[in-house]
Design a protein around this motif. Structure first.
Motif, PDB file in Angstrom:
ATOM      1  N   CYS A   1     -12.264  39.554  23.586  1.00  0.00           N
ATOM      2  CA  CYS A   1     -11.853  40.953  23.774  1.00  0.00           C
ATOM      3  C   CYS A   1     -11.694  41.850  22.536  1.00  0.00           C
ATOM      4  O   CYS A   1     -12.274  42.854  22.338  1.00  0.00           O
ATOM      5  CB  CYS A   1     -10.708  41.228  24.728  1.00  0.00           C
ATOM      6  N   HIS A   2     -10.914  41.433  21.850  1.00  0.00           N
ATOM      7  CA  HIS A   2     -10.426  42.212  20.617  1.00  0.00           C
ATOM      8  C   HIS A   2     -10.423  41.493  19.148  1.00  0.00           C
ATOM      9  O   HIS A   2      -9.857  41.867  18.036  1.00  0.00           O
ATOM     10  CB  HIS A   2      -9.135  42.896  20.658  1.00  0.00           C
TER      11      HIS A   2
ATOM     12  N   PRO B   1      -5.438  41.449  16.789  1.00  0.00           N
ATOM     13  CA  PRO B   1      -4.030  42.307  16.898  1.00  0.00           C
ATOM     14  C   PRO B   1      -3.345  41.556  17.888  1.00  0.00           C
ATOM     15  O   PRO B   1      -2.475  42.313  18.165  1.00  0.00           O
ATOM     16  CB  PRO B   1      -4.751  43.545  17.785  1.00  0.00           C
TER      17      PRO B   1
ATOM     18  N   HIS C   1      -2.170  39.332  23.688  1.00  0.00           N
ATOM     19  CA  HIS C   1      -2.595  40.711  23.330  1.00  0.00           C
ATOM     20  C   HIS C   1      -2.619  41.627  24.573  1.00  0.00           C
ATOM     21  O   HIS C   1      -1.631  42.223  24.908  1.00  0.00           O
ATOM     22  CB  HIS C   1      -3.900  40.962  22.566  1.00  0.00           C
TER      23      HIS C   1
ATOM     24  N   CYS D   1      -4.550  35.652  26.535  1.00  0.00           N
ATOM     25  CA  CYS D   1      -4.343  35.910  25.355  1.00  0.00           C
ATOM     26  C   CYS D   1      -2.937  36.917  25.477  1.00  0.00           C
ATOM     27  O   CYS D   1      -2.886  37.817  26.167  1.00  0.00           O
ATOM     28  CB  CYS D   1      -5.392  36.711  24.779  1.00  0.00           C
TER      29      CYS D   1
ATOM     30  N   GLY E   1      -4.137  40.006  27.543  1.00  0.00           N
ATOM     31  CA  GLY E   1      -4.373  39.447  28.632  1.00  0.00           C
ATOM     32  C   GLY E   1      -5.777  38.759  28.979  1.00  0.00           C
ATOM     33  O   GLY E   1      -6.040  38.217  30.170  1.00  0.00           O
ATOM     34  N   CYS E   2      -6.591  38.808  27.951  1.00  0.00           N
ATOM     35  CA  CYS E   2      -8.053  38.279  28.413  1.00  0.00           C
ATOM     36  C   CYS E   2      -7.876  36.502  28.064  1.00  0.00           C
ATOM     37  O   CYS E   2      -7.089  35.960  27.649  1.00  0.00           O
ATOM     38  CB  CYS E   2      -9.060  38.835  27.068  1.00  0.00           C
TER      39      CYS E   2
ATOM     40  N   SER F   1      -8.877  38.369  18.459  1.00  0.00           N
ATOM     41  CA  SER F   1      -7.900  37.752  17.674  1.00  0.00           C
ATOM     42  C   SER F   1      -7.836  36.232  17.747  1.00  0.00           C
ATOM     43  O   SER F   1      -8.668  35.692  18.297  1.00  0.00           O
ATOM     44  CB  SER F   1      -6.489  37.763  18.837  1.00  0.00           C
TER      45      SER F   1
ATOM     46  N   CYS G   1     -10.333  34.876  20.898  1.00  0.00           N
ATOM     47  CA  CYS G   1     -10.389  35.754  22.168  1.00  0.00           C
ATOM     48  C   CYS G   1     -11.277  36.962  21.989  1.00  0.00           C
ATOM     49  O   CYS G   1     -11.495  37.617  21.018  1.00  0.00           O
ATOM     50  CB  CYS G   1      -9.012  36.511  22.157  1.00  0.00           C
TER      51      CYS G   1
HETATM   52 FE1  FES Z   1      -7.159  39.181  23.152  1.00  0.00          FE
HETATM   53 FE2  FES Z   1      -7.042  41.572  22.967  1.00  0.00          FE
HETATM   54  S1  FES Z   1      -6.710  40.685  24.650  1.00  0.00           S
HETATM   55  S2  FES Z   1      -7.409  40.157  21.496  1.00  0.00           S
END
Ligand code: FES
Length: 176
Positions: free
Chosen positions: A127-128, A142, A109, A107, A111-112, A130, A125
């Motif tokens: 993690c946050h 984001p 953003h 990702c 890196g996930c 997206s 994603c």
């Molecule tokens: Fe993917 Fe933050 S790492 S949305």
């Protein structure tokens, strides 16, 4: 005894010593150059590889479903004068007729690793939160930019991607 006779061997001795000194210096310089070349080459090739990326064979395109993202795994061999290691990598591949797009699995953003949500037909994603469309566009942030698309080529039915390491968290795609 004649003075001139005693000076001749001394002159010859001096020139021999000078010759030996110069020869030893030149040999040492040459040897250090020879030993330095692989080291410099490894530094240069390493930085060039990171900057320019390289095409890596991923797999056959024949079995890819049309319009459904598929994760493909491949081994990338990292080889220079000192390192010889193989890393397992993956890319998200989307086949659309004769076109094949390959996205970095990271990702942009922070890196996930994102996943394909088949039910909602988009990438998410964890993690946050997206959300990305099948073509990589950001549907919800984001993430500051679309999914990173690698250059691809298909030869003899095999897909190759130009693997690159990219900076995270910025709006422009930039190679590390
Ligand atoms: Fe993917 Fe933050 S790492 S949305």
């Amino acid at each position: 005894m004649d003075n001139s006779e005693s000076k001749i061997p001394e002159k010859h001795g001096q020139s021999r010593r000078t010759f030996l000194k110069l020869g030893t210096g030149a040999a040492a310089g040459f040897a250090s150059m020879v030993f330095a070349i692989p080291f410099l080459d490894s530094l240069i090739s390493q930085s060039l590889r990171v900057k320019l990326g390289k095409y890596v064979k991923v797999g056959p395109v024949m079995f890819l479903p049309n319009g459904i993202p598929e994760k493909m795994f491949f081994d990338e061999n990292d080889q220079d004068a000192y390192i010889d290691q193989t890393e397992r990598r993956d890319v998200w591949v989307v086949k659309d007729g004769n076109d094949v797009a390959a996205f970095s699995p990271i990702c942009p953003h922070l890196g996930c690793r994102y996943n394909w949500d088949a039910q909602n037909q988009h990438f998410v994603c964890p993690c946050h939160g997206s959300v990305f469309a099948k073509d990589g566009k950001v549907l919800h942030g984001p993430a500051p930019r679309p999914l990173d698309k690698f250059s691809t080529k298909v030869q003899g039915g095999f897909l190759s991607v130009k693997w690159e390491r990219l900076k995270l968290g910025i709006s422009k795609k930039e190679i590390i």
